[in-house]
Enzyme design. Structure first.
Site, PDB file in Angstrom:
ATOM      1  N   TYR A   1     151.220  75.228 120.606  1.00 59.09           N
ATOM      2  CA  TYR A   1     150.594  75.648 119.351  1.00 59.09           C
ATOM      3  C   TYR A   1     149.580  76.760 119.600  1.00 59.09           C
ATOM      4  CZ  TYR A   1     148.109  75.084 114.866  1.00 59.09           C
ATOM      5  OH  TYR A   1     147.524  75.291 113.636  1.00 59.09           O
TER       6      TYR A   1
ATOM      7  N   SER B   1     144.399  79.952 113.134  1.00 58.89           N
ATOM      8  CA  SER B   1     143.743  78.682 113.449  1.00 58.89           C
ATOM      9  C   SER B   1     142.524  78.973 114.301  1.00 58.89           C
ATOM     10  CB  SER B   1     144.723  77.806 114.235  1.00 58.89           C
ATOM     11  OG  SER B   1     144.056  76.678 114.765  1.00 58.89           O
TER      12      SER B   1
HETATM   13  N1  LIG Z   1     146.227  70.894 109.828  1.00 63.86           N
HETATM   14  C1  LIG Z   1     145.326  71.445 110.570  1.00 63.86           C
HETATM   15  O1  LIG Z   1     144.461  70.769 111.155  1.00 63.86           O
HETATM   16  C2  LIG Z   1     145.290  72.957 110.778  1.00 63.86           C
HETATM   17  C3  LIG Z   1     144.243  73.532 111.521  1.00 63.86           C
HETATM   18  C4  LIG Z   1     144.194  74.897 111.698  1.00 63.86           C
HETATM   19  C5  LIG Z   1     145.186  75.686 111.147  1.00 63.86           C
HETATM   20  N2  LIG Z   1     146.213  75.125 110.453  1.00 63.86           N
HETATM   21  C6  LIG Z   1     147.241  75.999 109.928  1.00 63.86           C
HETATM   22  O2  LIG Z   1     147.291  75.880 108.514  1.00 63.86           O
HETATM   23  C7  LIG Z   1     148.620  76.177 108.077  1.00 63.86           C
HETATM   24  C8  LIG Z   1     149.097  75.083 107.141  1.00 63.86           C
HETATM   25  O3  LIG Z   1     149.181  73.868 107.841  1.00 63.86           O
HETATM   26  P1  LIG Z   1     148.885  72.459 107.165  1.00 63.86           P
HETATM   27  O4  LIG Z   1     147.632  71.975 107.724  1.00 63.86           O
HETATM   28  O5  LIG Z   1     149.007  72.552 105.702  1.00 63.86           O
HETATM   29  O6  LIG Z   1     150.084  71.603 107.808  1.00 63.86           O
HETATM   30  P2  LIG Z   1     151.409  70.987 107.157  1.00 63.86           P
HETATM   31  O7  LIG Z   1     152.224  70.475 108.270  1.00 63.86           O
HETATM   32  O8  LIG Z   1     151.034  70.033 106.103  1.00 63.86           O
HETATM   33  O9  LIG Z   1     152.116  72.234 106.440  1.00 63.86           O
HETATM   34  C9  LIG Z   1     152.989  73.104 107.071  1.00 63.86           C
HETATM   35  C10 LIG Z   1     154.163  73.387 106.144  1.00 63.86           C
HETATM   36  O10 LIG Z   1     155.039  74.305 106.828  1.00 63.86           O
HETATM   37  C11 LIG Z   1     156.367  73.874 106.574  1.00 63.86           C
HETATM   38  N3  LIG Z   1     157.311  74.359 107.584  1.00 63.86           N
HETATM   39  C12 LIG Z   1     157.517  73.874 108.840  1.00 63.86           C
HETATM   40  N4  LIG Z   1     158.519  74.550 109.428  1.00 63.86           N
HETATM   41  C13 LIG Z   1     158.948  75.482 108.535  1.00 63.86           C
HETATM   42  C14 LIG Z   1     159.954  76.489 108.558  1.00 63.86           C
HETATM   43  N5  LIG Z   1     160.753  76.669 109.630  1.00 63.86           N
HETATM   44  N6  LIG Z   1     160.118  77.283 107.470  1.00 63.86           N
HETATM   45  C15 LIG Z   1     159.333  77.102 106.371  1.00 63.86           C
HETATM   46  N7  LIG Z   1     158.378  76.164 106.282  1.00 63.86           N
HETATM   47  C16 LIG Z   1     158.183  75.376 107.367  1.00 63.86           C
HETATM   48  C17 LIG Z   1     156.281  72.351 106.572  1.00 63.86           C
HETATM   49  O11 LIG Z   1     157.414  71.778 105.938  1.00 63.86           O
HETATM   50  C18 LIG Z   1     154.969  72.116 105.824  1.00 63.86           C
HETATM   51  O12 LIG Z   1     155.181  71.999 104.435  1.00 63.86           O
HETATM   52  C19 LIG Z   1     149.456  76.320 109.342  1.00 63.86           C
HETATM   53  O13 LIG Z   1     149.609  77.688 109.660  1.00 63.86           O
HETATM   54  C20 LIG Z   1     148.634  75.636 110.390  1.00 63.86           C
HETATM   55  O14 LIG Z   1     148.911  76.089 111.690  1.00 63.86           O
HETATM   56  C21 LIG Z   1     146.263  73.774 110.236  1.00 63.86           C
END
Ligand SMILES: NC(=O)c1ccc[n+]([C@@H]2O[C@H](COP(=O)([O-])OP(=O)(O)OC[C@H]3O[C@@H](n4cnc5c(N)ncnc54)[C@H](O)[C@@H]3O)[C@@H](O)[C@H]2O)c1
Length: 260
Positions: free
Chosen positions: A152, A139
């Site tokens: 986080y 991130s």
């Molecule tokens: N959304 C944002 O603004 C953002 C910003 C920077 C980085 N990210 C990173 O991008 C990646 C994807 O996030 P996203 O934005 O798609 O969010 P999201 O919440 O939509 O997706 C995360 C997924 O991880 C799954 N998950 C949660 N706990 C779990 C576990 N114990 N085992 C297996 N799966 C599990 C959830 O069910 C979900 O489907 C993450 O690593 C997040 O930190 C997201």
């Protein structure tokens, strides 16, 4: 020919958001993809929509046993593992004062311990094969600090440190470890806090506006960066943090100063 032709990949947290986009892009580029998540119904649906190259399995990244089962199932079905994408993560919005210990532990378990267990599970097989690529979804919060997301931020900096150490340890085995560091992805991640965020909308808008390239980063753009680091085109990149955040971590953008 696709960028990932015939590669076998595991993508965690692939039931929605960025993970689902990564799985889709991988399949478009010729990979066979094992999707894991704890949201089984949504995960099955994503795999069904992608079609033949995709298989969904229930997979909680915090469990070493479940990692073992995911690796066994992948080897049984495809015979090798070329790419691991550690994408699964959870968010908690809260300052130091508003982060209970159990929440802090849970965030670190999913976001940092999960990828650690994943690497431990796939590395022996990648070594036997003579190499592989591990891509962490970090991130912008692994590159700079931010208030209000204490747990986080700690988990993503931890993941970054883990990746640097692993990149150094595994390079001579042909295993590369890199990170994509996005800002934005999927608003569903903010689900429980949407109402609270609406009350501070102007301040939160400045988060995406005050950067070199303003606005949200599309999920597909993040997925494209993951494709690059998973592909042989990045064969000499390891230990890299690739920001996909419109230049947010490049420095401070002060709107008025652009007119000087
Ligand atoms: N959304 C944002 O603004 C953002 C910003 C920077 C980085 N990210 C990173 O991008 C990646 C994807 O996030 P996203 O934005 O798609 O969010 P999201 O919440 O939509 O997706 C995360 C997924 O991880 C799954 N998950 C949660 N706990 C779990 C576990 N114990 N085992 C297996 N799966 C599990 C959830 O069910 C979900 O489907 C993450 O690593 C997040 O930190 C997201």
């Amino acid at each position: 020919m696709g960028e990932l032709e015939s590669k076998i990949a595991i993508v965690t947290g692939a039931a929605r958001g960025t993970g689902a986009s990564i799985a889709r892009r991988f399949a478009e580029e010729g990979a066979q993809v094992m999707l894991g998540d704890v949201r089984d119904e949504a995960g099955e649906e994503v795999a069904k929509r992608i079609g033949a190259p995709a298989t969904y399995r229930h997979h909680d990244v915090t469990s070493a046993d479940e990692w073992s089962r995911m690796v066994d199932a992948t080897l049984e079905q495809h015979g090798r593992i070329d790419v691991l994408v550690n994408n699964a993560a959870v968010l908690h919005l809260g300052t130091l004062d508003h982060t209970p210990e159990d929440v802090f532990r849970h965030v670190l378990e999913v976001n940092t311990l999960g990828p650690f267990l994943g690497m431990q599970a796939v590395v022996p097989r990648m070594r036997e094969q003579g190499g592989g690529a591990i891509v962490q979804v970090g991130s912008i919060d692994s590159l700079v600090g931010m208030n209000g997301i204490t747990a986080y931020c700690a988990s993503k900096w931890g993941l970054r440190g883990l990746s640097k150490a692993a990149a150094l340890e595994l390079g001579r085995d042909g295993i590369r470890v890199n990170s994509v560091c996005p800002s934005g992805g999927n608003m569903e991640m903010y689900g429980p806090w949407m109402e609270q965020l609406a009350t501070i909308a102007t301040e939160t808008r400045s988060y995406t506006d005050n950067r070199a390239i303003p606005g949200e980063v599309p999920k597909k753009v993040i997925a494209d960066a993951v494709v690059f680091l998973a592909s042989d085109r990045s064969s000499h990149c390891t230990g890299v943090d690739l920001p996909v955040e419109g230049g947010a971590a490049a420095g401070r953008f002060i709107p008025g100063f652009n007119t000087l």
